[in-house]
Design an enzyme around this catalytic site. Structure first.
Site, mmCIF file in Angstrom:
data_model
loop_
_atom_site.group_PDB
_atom_site.id
_atom_site.type_symbol
_atom_site.label_atom_id
_atom_site.label_comp_id
_atom_site.label_asym_id
_atom_site.label_seq_id
_atom_site.Cartn_x
_atom_site.Cartn_y
_atom_site.Cartn_z
ATOM 1 N N ARG A 66 -15.174 -6.151 -0.268
ATOM 2 C CA ARG A 66 -14.414 -5.857 0.944
ATOM 3 C C ARG A 66 -13.792 -4.455 0.837
ATOM 4 O O ARG A 66 -13.223 -4.093 -0.182
ATOM 5 C CB ARG A 66 -13.311 -6.901 1.123
ATOM 6 C CG ARG A 66 -12.432 -6.707 2.369
ATOM 7 C CD ARG A 66 -11.133 -6.010 2.040
ATOM 8 N NE ARG A 66 -10.216 -5.997 3.209
ATOM 9 C CZ ARG A 66 -9.106 -5.290 3.265
ATOM 10 N NH1 ARG A 66 -8.739 -4.556 2.234
ATOM 11 N NH2 ARG A 66 -8.342 -5.321 4.332
ATOM 12 N N THR B 267 -0.668 1.184 7.091
ATOM 13 C CA THR B 267 -0.613 0.091 6.127
ATOM 14 C C THR B 267 -0.499 -1.218 6.899
ATOM 15 O O THR B 267 0.109 -1.252 7.966
ATOM 16 C CB THR B 267 0.584 0.245 5.167
ATOM 17 O OG1 THR B 267 0.814 -1.012 4.511
ATOM 18 C CG2 THR B 267 1.868 0.656 5.872
ATOM 19 N N GLY B 268 -1.097 -2.256 6.361
ATOM 20 C CA GLY B 268 -1.042 -3.550 7.047
ATOM 21 C C GLY B 268 -2.406 -4.207 7.054
ATOM 22 O O GLY B 268 -3.191 -4.005 6.121
ATOM 23 N N GLY C 21 -11.118 -1.902 2.941
ATOM 24 C CA GLY C 21 -10.118 -1.931 4.005
ATOM 25 C C GLY C 21 -10.110 -0.660 4.837
ATOM 26 O O GLY C 21 -11.063 0.132 4.831
ATOM 27 N N ASP C 22 -9.016 -0.459 5.535
ATOM 28 C CA ASP C 22 -8.888 0.686 6.440
ATOM 29 C C ASP C 22 -8.500 1.978 5.720
ATOM 30 O O ASP C 22 -8.795 3.072 6.208
ATOM 31 C CB ASP C 22 -7.815 0.381 7.491
ATOM 32 C CG ASP C 22 -6.454 0.095 6.848
ATOM 33 O OD1 ASP C 22 -6.415 -0.712 5.884
ATOM 34 O OD2 ASP C 22 -5.447 0.669 7.282
ATOM 35 N N GLY D 270 -5.819 -4.464 7.286
ATOM 36 C CA GLY D 270 -6.853 -3.431 7.307
ATOM 37 C C GLY D 270 -7.930 -3.689 8.334
ATOM 38 O O GLY D 270 -8.412 -2.758 9.004
ATOM 39 N N THR E 127 0.863 -1.186 0.000
ATOM 40 C CA THR E 127 0.000 0.000 0.000
ATOM 41 C C THR E 127 0.898 1.235 0.000
ATOM 42 O O THR E 127 2.012 1.181 0.525
ATOM 43 C CB THR E 127 -0.860 -0.023 1.286
ATOM 44 O OG1 THR E 127 -1.803 -1.066 1.162
ATOM 45 C CG2 THR E 127 -1.575 1.287 1.546
HETATM 46 N N1 ASP Z 1 -4.241 -1.793 4.750
HETATM 47 C C1 ASP Z 1 -4.513 -2.278 3.425
HETATM 48 C C2 ASP Z 1 -5.857 -2.951 3.416
HETATM 49 O O1 ASP Z 1 -6.129 -3.719 4.313
HETATM 50 C C3 ASP Z 1 -3.492 -3.244 2.918
HETATM 51 C C4 ASP Z 1 -2.050 -2.900 3.198
HETATM 52 O O2 ASP Z 1 -1.731 -1.844 3.710
HETATM 53 O O3 ASP Z 1 -1.187 -3.718 2.872
HETATM 54 O O4 ASP Z 1 -6.593 -2.767 2.491
#
Ligand code: ASP
Length: 286
Positions: free
Chosen positions: A186, A209-210, A188-189, A212, A158
């Site tokens: 779906r 990032t991570g 995400g965050d 979500g 991301t």
């Molecule tokens: N946070 C992002 C999501 O869950 C994915 C990511 O940051 O790798 O959509």
């Protein structure tokens, strides 16, 4: 004095080629954002400018490099926000755009709504004359391979940027292709203000990032900024404490970049790696 940080996602960045591509991509984003700040431009324009090349770089999970959902579609999320007046624009599950951050910025400028999803976001983009193509036209062989294996190959990617301009205003932008093989629909965050993205001149700006779902369940960005308003402890310690709290309570891992209202910068992650590049008027690094 201005400050800017960009990230290219938290995860494991395996292999020297991949690491080099991430570094180069982050440098391109940083240079584009810094050019705006150096010329006296706003933090909002700077984060927008920084995220565009990051979306365009195929090594990241955003724009054409996006992860695919379970049906093989790159539905993308993006958000942009100004801490000065809390104006914000976001899109979720948007297909067919090579630069979703441009659509998010158009939502912000339009001002009527904050978050548009799916077909509605696509229709809005078309109405604003922002290019939308065949959603499958941009799909990279790497993204197809990741879907086939249903794993992120250690790296998510991301992208995001936070900035503080010479007038002391902060802003944030985040853009993502989400998680590989996710359910259709779906979200995400990243496009949810207070979860993966938030800016407020009272405290600062944060792009996460991570995992979500973990950042959504803990309202990560909101908790962090509220804490920064009160907590004058070491910024990096506060950030790591909040990231570990997300991990402890949900099992989700990730990272974030932060700029505070008074111009301090921090980044941190509970994953193995996170690509970051930063610049201030006085120095720069990665
Ligand atoms: N946070 C992002 C999501 O869950 C994915 C990511 O940051 O790798 O959509």
């Amino acid at each position: 004095m201005y400050q800017l940080i960009v990230h290219g996602g938290a995860g494991t960045i395996a292999g020297e080629d991949h690491q080099a591509a991430h570094r180069l991509g982050a440098e391109l984003g940083l240079a584009a954002g810094e050019a705006v700040l150096r010329a006296g431009g706003s933090a909002l324009d700077a984060v927008h400018a920084a995220v565009r090349p990051l979306e365009a770089a195929l090594c990241f999970n955003a724009g054409p490099g996006s992860q695919l959902d379970e049906d093989g579609y790159p539905a993308m999320d993006a958000a942009i926000m100004a801490g000065r007046d809390l104006r914000a624009g976001a899109v979720a599950a948007l297909c067919g755009s090579a630069q979703p951050i441009n659509v998010a910025r158009a939502v912000l400028e339009d001002g009527r709504h904050v978050l548009l999803a799916g077909a509605g976001a696509a229709r809005f983009a078309r109405e604003r004359g922002l290019p939308l193509g065949d959603p499958l036209a941009h799909v990279t062989p790497a993204a197809r391979a990741r879907l086939a294996k249903r794993r992120a190959e250690g790296s998510r990617g991301t992208v995001g940027a936070v900035a503080r301009d010479v007038s002391g205003h902060v802003a944030v932008a985040t853009s993502t292709g989400g998680t590989v093989g996710r359910r259709v629909g779906r979200i995400g965050d990243s496009p949810v203000l207070g979860a993966g993205t938030l800016a407020d001149d009272r405290s600062g700006a944060v792009s996460a990032t991570g995992d979500g779902e973990a950042f959504l369940r803990t309202a990560f960005a909101a908790r962090l900024l509220v804490r920064l308003e009160r907590d004058r402890g070491t910024l990096h310690e506060v950030l790591m404490d909040e990231l570990h709290e997300v991990w402890r309570r949900t099992g989700g891992r990730g990272g974030a970049i932060v700029v505070t209202a008074d111009g301090r910068l921090a980044w941190g992650h509970t994953t193995a790696d996170m690509t970051v590049a930063w610049a201030t008027e006085a120095s720069r690094g990665a």
